[in-house]
Design a protein around this motif. Structure first.
Motif, PDB file in Angstrom:
ATOM      1  N   HIS A 116       5.430  72.354  -3.378  1.00 57.24           N
ATOM      2  CA  HIS A 116       4.941  74.166  -3.608  1.00 57.24           C
ATOM      3  C   HIS A 116       6.438  75.091  -2.658  1.00 57.24           C
ATOM      4  O   HIS A 116       6.106  76.627  -2.408  1.00 57.24           O
ATOM      5  N   LYS A 117       6.602  74.158  -1.020  1.00 58.63           N
ATOM      6  CA  LYS A 117       7.424  75.009  -1.039  1.00 58.63           C
ATOM      7  C   LYS A 117       7.204  76.645   0.742  1.00 58.63           C
ATOM      8  O   LYS A 117       7.709  77.177  -0.172  1.00 58.63           O
ATOM      9  N   PRO A 118       5.736  76.013   0.937  1.00 56.67           N
ATOM     10  CA  PRO A 118       5.329  77.350   1.462  1.00 56.67           C
ATOM     11  C   PRO A 118       5.880  77.810   2.494  1.00 56.67           C
ATOM     12  O   PRO A 118       6.676  77.456   3.566  1.00 56.67           O
ATOM     13  N   THR A 119       5.978  78.957   2.583  1.00 57.96           N
ATOM     14  CA  THR A 119       6.297  79.763   4.124  1.00 57.96           C
ATOM     15  C   THR A 119       5.016  79.655   4.795  1.00 57.96           C
ATOM     16  O   THR A 119       5.711  80.733   6.113  1.00 57.96           O
ATOM     17  N   LYS A 120       3.652  79.412   4.606  1.00 59.40           N
ATOM     18  CA  LYS A 120       2.614  79.450   5.355  1.00 59.40           C
ATOM     19  C   LYS A 120       2.107  78.028   4.984  1.00 59.40           C
ATOM     20  O   LYS A 120       1.900  77.652   3.878  1.00 59.40           O
ATOM     21  N   VAL A 128      -0.747  62.914  12.035  1.00 66.44           N
ATOM     22  CA  VAL A 128      -0.002  63.432  11.798  1.00 66.44           C
ATOM     23  C   VAL A 128       1.416  64.177  11.628  1.00 66.44           C
ATOM     24  O   VAL A 128       1.632  64.686  12.411  1.00 66.44           O
ATOM     25  N   GLU A 129       2.421  63.188  11.225  1.00 66.65           N
ATOM     26  CA  GLU A 129       3.976  64.140  11.053  1.00 66.65           C
ATOM     27  C   GLU A 129       3.870  65.141   9.473  1.00 66.65           C
ATOM     28  O   GLU A 129       3.826  64.856   8.630  1.00 66.65           O
ATOM     29  N   PHE A 130       3.943  66.347  10.259  1.00 65.95           N
ATOM     30  CA  PHE A 130       4.338  67.023   9.881  1.00 65.95           C
ATOM     31  C   PHE A 130       5.889  66.648   9.063  1.00 65.95           C
ATOM     32  O   PHE A 130       6.740  66.369  10.108  1.00 65.95           O
ATOM     33  N   PRO A 131       6.074  67.559   7.603  1.00 64.74           N
ATOM     34  CA  PRO A 131       7.314  67.896   7.599  1.00 64.74           C
ATOM     35  C   PRO A 131       8.530  68.901   8.501  1.00 64.74           C
ATOM     36  O   PRO A 131       7.400  69.648   9.114  1.00 64.74           O
ATOM     37  N   THR A 149      -1.742  62.532   5.001  1.00 67.59           N
ATOM     38  CA  THR A 149      -1.456  61.444   5.723  1.00 67.59           C
ATOM     39  C   THR A 149       0.633  62.398   5.307  1.00 67.59           C
ATOM     40  O   THR A 149       0.503  63.727   5.068  1.00 67.59           O
ATOM     41  N   ASP A 150       1.693  61.414   6.109  1.00 64.50           N
ATOM     42  CA  ASP A 150       3.016  62.265   6.498  1.00 64.50           C
ATOM     43  C   ASP A 150       3.055  62.064   4.956  1.00 64.50           C
ATOM     44  O   ASP A 150       3.883  63.112   5.076  1.00 64.50           O
ATOM     45  N   SER A 151       3.570  61.543   4.290  1.00 60.78           N
ATOM     46  CA  SER A 151       3.648  61.452   2.371  1.00 60.78           C
ATOM     47  C   SER A 151       2.940  62.910   1.739  1.00 60.78           C
ATOM     48  O   SER A 151       3.591  62.938   0.907  1.00 60.78           O
ATOM     49  N   VAL A 176       7.855  76.975   9.436  1.00 65.82           N
ATOM     50  CA  VAL A 176       6.965  77.161   8.887  1.00 65.82           C
ATOM     51  C   VAL A 176       5.679  76.665   9.160  1.00 65.82           C
ATOM     52  O   VAL A 176       5.112  75.624   9.603  1.00 65.82           O
ATOM     53  N   PRO A 177       4.616  78.034   9.502  1.00 66.99           N
ATOM     54  CA  PRO A 177       3.920  78.062  10.671  1.00 66.99           C
ATOM     55  C   PRO A 177       2.029  77.561  10.275  1.00 66.99           C
ATOM     56  O   PRO A 177       1.793  77.408   9.065  1.00 66.99           O
TER      57      PRO A 177
END
Length: 314
Positions: A83-87, A104-107, A72-74, A6-7
């Motif tokens: 939302h399950k984004p692709t971007k 921040v720690e991205f998913p 935040t990370d959460s 996910v960019p």
């Protein structure tokens, strides 16, 4: 199941700098938005907001953040789950420290693809005079800087040099007040008519492109510059290549941009050393390529330390 890539497109800059206008424009680009499921995370409310019809047409979900404590990370993991984004586009708040989003720690699967900073050209010099550290923080890590609201009085070369002194990798676009890209070429950031052509290390790429495209402009001119030596046993005596490594997109695209040199001084380089040369530029016709190329007749050279940022960027 492994999370798909996910960019993230991080849009930085001050309020009223043109971030929302830029986002509206990229949503109109079918290559960017078509078939995607986009989450837009808005960290500030500007005077102009994204157009609802554009958001709806492009399947964009808007999520607002009211304070930096919410980023935040959460929070981001919840966005990903819901939302399950692709971007993902993050319209960042220009008054927040950049470290907040940088740390921040991205998913899983989320990765910053590009940092873009729109800047209002009409206020740039004022901000550089009065809020320099804050402004620099906005574009210090940018991949692309867009100076918008430019006109005939905009000192593009001065703006460009102000940015390059801080962020050598950044690409820049200049956009006119009517929204069109100003594609008039910049002045060269060095004096081609000086007794000796000298320039900042980050301008090697500018000189290299201009010299290889128009070698006749440089015929007989003296130059002083730093670069890397590359030797080859197939080269004739006292011939070597001299240049810099360039990155156009990512690390996989790094390539050596070299120019052949000839010197009367014996050479015995140990690997790919850094040197500073004083040379005279000549043009040479290459039959295999059916064109003229620049060729450096080296008057003097000395071994130097590797420069801080050895890559050049396009």
């Amino acid at each position: 199941m492994e999370q798909e890539h996910v960019p993230i497109f991080l849009i930085t800059g001050f309020l009223e700098g043109g971030k929302t206008t830029f986002i509206n424009e990229i949503f109109k680009d079918p290559e960017f938005a078509e078939g995607e499921k986009i989450t837009l995370i808005v960290c500030e409310n500007g005077i102009e907001e994204c157009e609802n019809n554009i958001l709806k047409e492009n399947n964009v979900t808007v999520v607002h953040i009211n304070s930096k404590e919410e980023l935040t990370d959460s929070f981001l993991k919840d966005c990903n789950k819901e939302h399950k984004p692709t971007k993902v586009i993050i319209e960042y708040n220009g008054m927040w420290e950049y470290d907040i989003v940088a740390n921040v720690e991205f998913p899983e699967g989320w990765e910053i693809a590009q940092v873009i900073t729109p800047i209002d050209a009409s206020t740039f010099e004022g901000y550089m005079s009065n809020m320099k550290s804050l402004l620099i923080e906005q574009f210090n890590d940018s991949d692309l800087i867009i100076f918008n609201r430019c006109n005939e009085k905009t000192d593009k070369l001065k703006f460009r040099n102000s940015v390059k002194a801080v962020n050598t990798k950044a690409n820049m676009l200049f956009e006119l007040e009517n929204g069109e890209i100003d594609d008039n070429p910049l002045e060269l950031p060095f004096d081609i008519n000086g007794d000796v052509i000298e320039f900042e290390d980050y301008d090697f790429g500018v000189w290299y492109i201009d010299a290889t495209e128009s070698p006749e402009k440089y015929e007989g001119k003296s130059i002083k510059l730093k670069g890397i030596v590359a030797t080859n046993p197939k080269y004739p005596k006292n011939i070597f290549a001299f240049g810099r490594n360039a990155m156009t997109c990512c690390e996989d695209d790094i390539a050596f941009l070299g120019i052949l040199c000839q010197t009367e001084k014996p050479i015995n380089f140990k690997g790919k050393e850094w040197i500073e040369i004083e040379a005279v530029i000549h043009k040479k016709f290459v039959a295999q390529e059916e064109r003229e190329i620049p060729f450096l007749h080296v008057k003097n050279y000395k071994v130097v330390d590797e420069i801080e940022d050895e890559l050049i960027y396009f």
